[in-house]
Write a protein that holds these residues in place. Structure first.
Motif, PDB file in Angstrom:
ATOM      1  N   PHE A 217      44.996  76.616 -12.634  1.00 13.95           N
ATOM      2  CA  PHE A 217      46.428  76.847 -12.482  1.00 13.95           C
ATOM      3  C   PHE A 217      47.256  75.799 -13.209  1.00 13.95           C
ATOM      4  O   PHE A 217      46.796  74.683 -13.457  1.00 13.95           O
ATOM      5  CB  PHE A 217      46.827  76.809 -10.997  1.00 13.95           C
ATOM      6  CG  PHE A 217      46.189  77.857 -10.139  1.00 13.95           C
ATOM      7  CD1 PHE A 217      46.622  79.171 -10.188  1.00 13.95           C
ATOM      8  CD2 PHE A 217      45.165  77.526  -9.263  1.00 13.95           C
ATOM      9  CE1 PHE A 217      46.051  80.143  -9.383  1.00 13.95           C
ATOM     10  CE2 PHE A 217      44.581  78.483  -8.449  1.00 13.95           C
ATOM     11  CZ  PHE A 217      45.025  79.801  -8.514  1.00 13.95           C
ATOM     12  N   SER A 221      52.179  78.616 -12.458  1.00 14.50           N
ATOM     13  CA  SER A 221      51.352  79.803 -12.214  1.00 14.50           C
ATOM     14  C   SER A 221      50.794  79.814 -10.797  1.00 14.50           C
ATOM     15  O   SER A 221      50.590  80.883 -10.210  1.00 14.50           O
ATOM     16  CB  SER A 221      50.206  79.875 -13.230  1.00 14.50           C
ATOM     17  OG  SER A 221      49.267  78.825 -13.030  1.00 14.50           O
ATOM     18  N   GLN A 224      52.745  81.797  -8.188  1.00 16.74           N
ATOM     19  CA  GLN A 224      52.959  83.227  -8.389  1.00 16.74           C
ATOM     20  C   GLN A 224      52.125  84.113  -7.472  1.00 16.74           C
ATOM     21  O   GLN A 224      52.378  85.312  -7.373  1.00 16.74           O
ATOM     22  CB  GLN A 224      52.678  83.592  -9.855  1.00 16.74           C
ATOM     23  CG  GLN A 224      53.547  82.844 -10.851  1.00 16.74           C
ATOM     24  CD  GLN A 224      55.026  82.913 -10.503  1.00 16.74           C
ATOM     25  OE1 GLN A 224      55.578  84.003 -10.329  1.00 16.74           O
ATOM     26  NE2 GLN A 224      55.671  81.751 -10.395  1.00 16.74           N
TER      27      GLN A 224
END
Length: 553
Positions: A217, A221, A224
């Motif tokens: 990650f 991100s 999300q």
């Protein structure tokens, strides 16, 4: 799977360990019956719950339990609603997953809130697609089940721990690509080691988790998906705690903590009626402040700032902490959810050091997290005060004692309130430990906190020997190193065996993990801060000297 084996009773209705019949049960066919692709492994046997073997707590292979081809799946999309279907699994695994689903909460994982409901359907759903994670999750459930079973035995959960470690090591050897399952397995194993008081191996898993997390990650991100958010929160808890107490800062950069704050605050703004996002935002901002504290302490330990710069930044962070508390959304302290009626309050024990039924300390759902965050606020304030370069005044000591009293009141309330969620006292263990340093130093208060430490251990949260040694010094009673209460009251054979294993593993680390041992010694050395009102007169100079030492020096 054998079709003629009876379905086990509900995990909540069965109090003793399940006595499953011995049988060969290849999980090749079990995993092959899932609707999602899960690959295959050949010739492995599911651990039996009959208790015929007791594998050592080890991070190495486990002989006959070693699989030929463990799964290393990355299950990014798992339904977050509804109970997963695990009926294809061997019955003993079904039993413990049912137990986890019905008895284990996000509080057991150190999370004050779980807006995505990650620690139930999502984590279990991912475990059904990754065998290493499956056995780690089952181990955690089996551990808690054993602690509640009067006849609980170590091998009920150690066999699953050993199996998970073996599968994880095999996976890491055979693949160059990390997966979400790998990350969550490492974090689940770290959580088990935390409960066992095995902080040396936990710190090793923390380092491994950092590598995998930052490989999978970015700060943005991760926010999300529910899995990414949970992984960051899960890891950050260890990162902040070890970084602060060890004086070497967090491994994650500020960007990770800030991304979480921004995400949850944006969700709270978009859904103003959803108090869950407000709680997550509040908790994330406290982690951000705590992370900033860890960086300051690290700079002070490495002498990267002058005393004047350190003092100025320390004062700024004190103000930031108070601003955080004073800036709570009013919805988090809605008086409509304040608990004012305590049935059976007159039955409070005579040795209570704090009135557990005092007003204003407890909120019911959906604001129970506000109770826990208030307790964390006081504990962080106590910890931060212990890092001040200035000598404490009598007024300072009085305020710190008041904070310690507030922590004790909340812990006592959470323990005795019938509607407290399972695991909610365990999450307050670190708050209680630092409060012990600043509470009134008399026999009554010492006995009270010793009883609380004993209760936490009977719930499965084992105190490391380093922490017990510091508390024995604080209480002027070396018997605390063995057990908290006189005459081994409540010190069950299972607890004694778990203690022995954890102490042995920490002792073995002296020769093999010197750096981690020095770090963890530094973590718990802060629990030896004096015998009077938190800090004795001579402790200020000792603290100043300690601030100039790097934890691995």
């Amino acid at each position: 799977m054998d079709e003629d084996v009876d379905e086990p009773e509900s995990a909540t209705s069965q109090t003793s360990a399940p006595n499953f019949p011995l049988r060969r049960s290849s999980t090749t066919s079990s995993f092959g019956r899932q609707r999602v692709g899960a690959g295959h492994r050949q010739g492995s046997e599911t651990p039996s719950g009959d208790g015929t073997s007791s594998p050592a707590l080890s991070t190495g292979p486990t002989g006959a339990h070693t699989p030929a081809g463990p799964h290393c799946l990355d299950a990014a999309n798992v339904a977050s609603s509804g109970r997963p279907d695990w009926t294809f699994l061997p019955h003993e695994l079904q039993f413990y997953l049912s137990y986890l689903y019905e008895n284990i909460t996000h509080y057991h994982y150190g999370a004050v809130h779980d807006a995505d409901d990650f620690f139930r359907p999502i984590l279990v759903g991912l475990a059904l697609r990754n065998e290493a994670l499956l056995y780690a999750v089952v181990c955690f459930a089996a551990y808690h089940h054993a602690m509640r079973d009067p006849n609980g035995r170590i091998n009920q959960f150690l066999q699953y721990y050993s199996r998970s470690v073996t599968l994880l090591l095999e996976c890491l050897k055979k693949t160059e690509k990390y997966s979400v399952g790998t990350l969550l397995t490492i974090l689940q194993l770290a959580t088990i080691e935390e409960y066992l008081g095995d902080w040396i191996n936990l710190m090793g898993h923390q380092k491994a988790a950092f590598e995998v997390l930052t490989n999978l990650f970015t700060p943005q991100s991760a926010m999300q998906t529910p899995v990414g958010r949970a992984a960051v929160t899960w890891y950050a808890r260890y990162d902040v705690f070890i970084g602060i107490m060890g004086n070497f800062g967090t491994s994650l950069s500020r960007e990770w903590f800030l991304a979480a704050v921004e995400h949850y605050e944006s969700r709270a703004a978009a859904e103003p009626q959803n108090v869950g996002w407000k709680i997550e935002a509040c908790s994330a901002r406290l982690r951000l402040v705590s992370m900033e504290m860890s960086l300051l302490y690290a700079k002070g330990a490495k002498q990267e700032v002058t005393e004047e710069e350190y003092t100025a930044e320390h004062c700024a962070l004190s103000a930031a902490l108070d601003d955080w508390k004073n800036g709570w959304d009013p919805a988090l302290t809605d008086a409509a959810f304040l608990v004012t009626n305590f049935p059976g309050s007159q039955a409070a024990e005579s040795d209570d050091a704090a009135n557990p039924f005092g007003p204003g300390a407890l909120f019911r759902a959906p604001l129970f997290a506000s109770t826990l965050l208030t307790c964390e606020y006081h504990s962080v304030a106590l910890m931060h005060a212990s890092q001040s370069a200035a000598k404490l005044t009598e007024d300072d000591r009085s305020r710190l004692m008041e904070r310690a009293h507030a922590i004790c009141q909340i812990c006592g309330t959470v323990e005795l309130w019938p509607q407290s969620p399972p695991g909610s006292l365990i999450i307050l263990h670190s708050c209680l430990a630092i409060a012990a340093l600043y509470m009134r130093p008399d026999a009554r208060h010492h006995l009270w906190v010793r009883r609380k430490f004993a209760v936490l251990e009977t719930m499965g949260y084992i105190s490391p020997i380093t922490m017990r040694t510091r508390m024995a010094e604080l209480f002027h009673d070396e018997s605390c190193i063995r057990w908290w209460l006189p005459n081994d009251e409540g010190f069950s054979p299972l607890l004694q065996n778990i203690r022995a294993i954890a102490d042995e593993r920490n002792a073995m680390a002296v020769a093999t993990q010197r750096e981690s041992l020095q770090q963890i010694h530094h973590v718990f050395s802060r629990m030896n801060l004096g015998t009077g009102d938190g800090l004795a007169e001579g402790d200020d100079s000792a603290r100043a000297e300690e601030k100039g030492k790097h934890p691995t020096a």
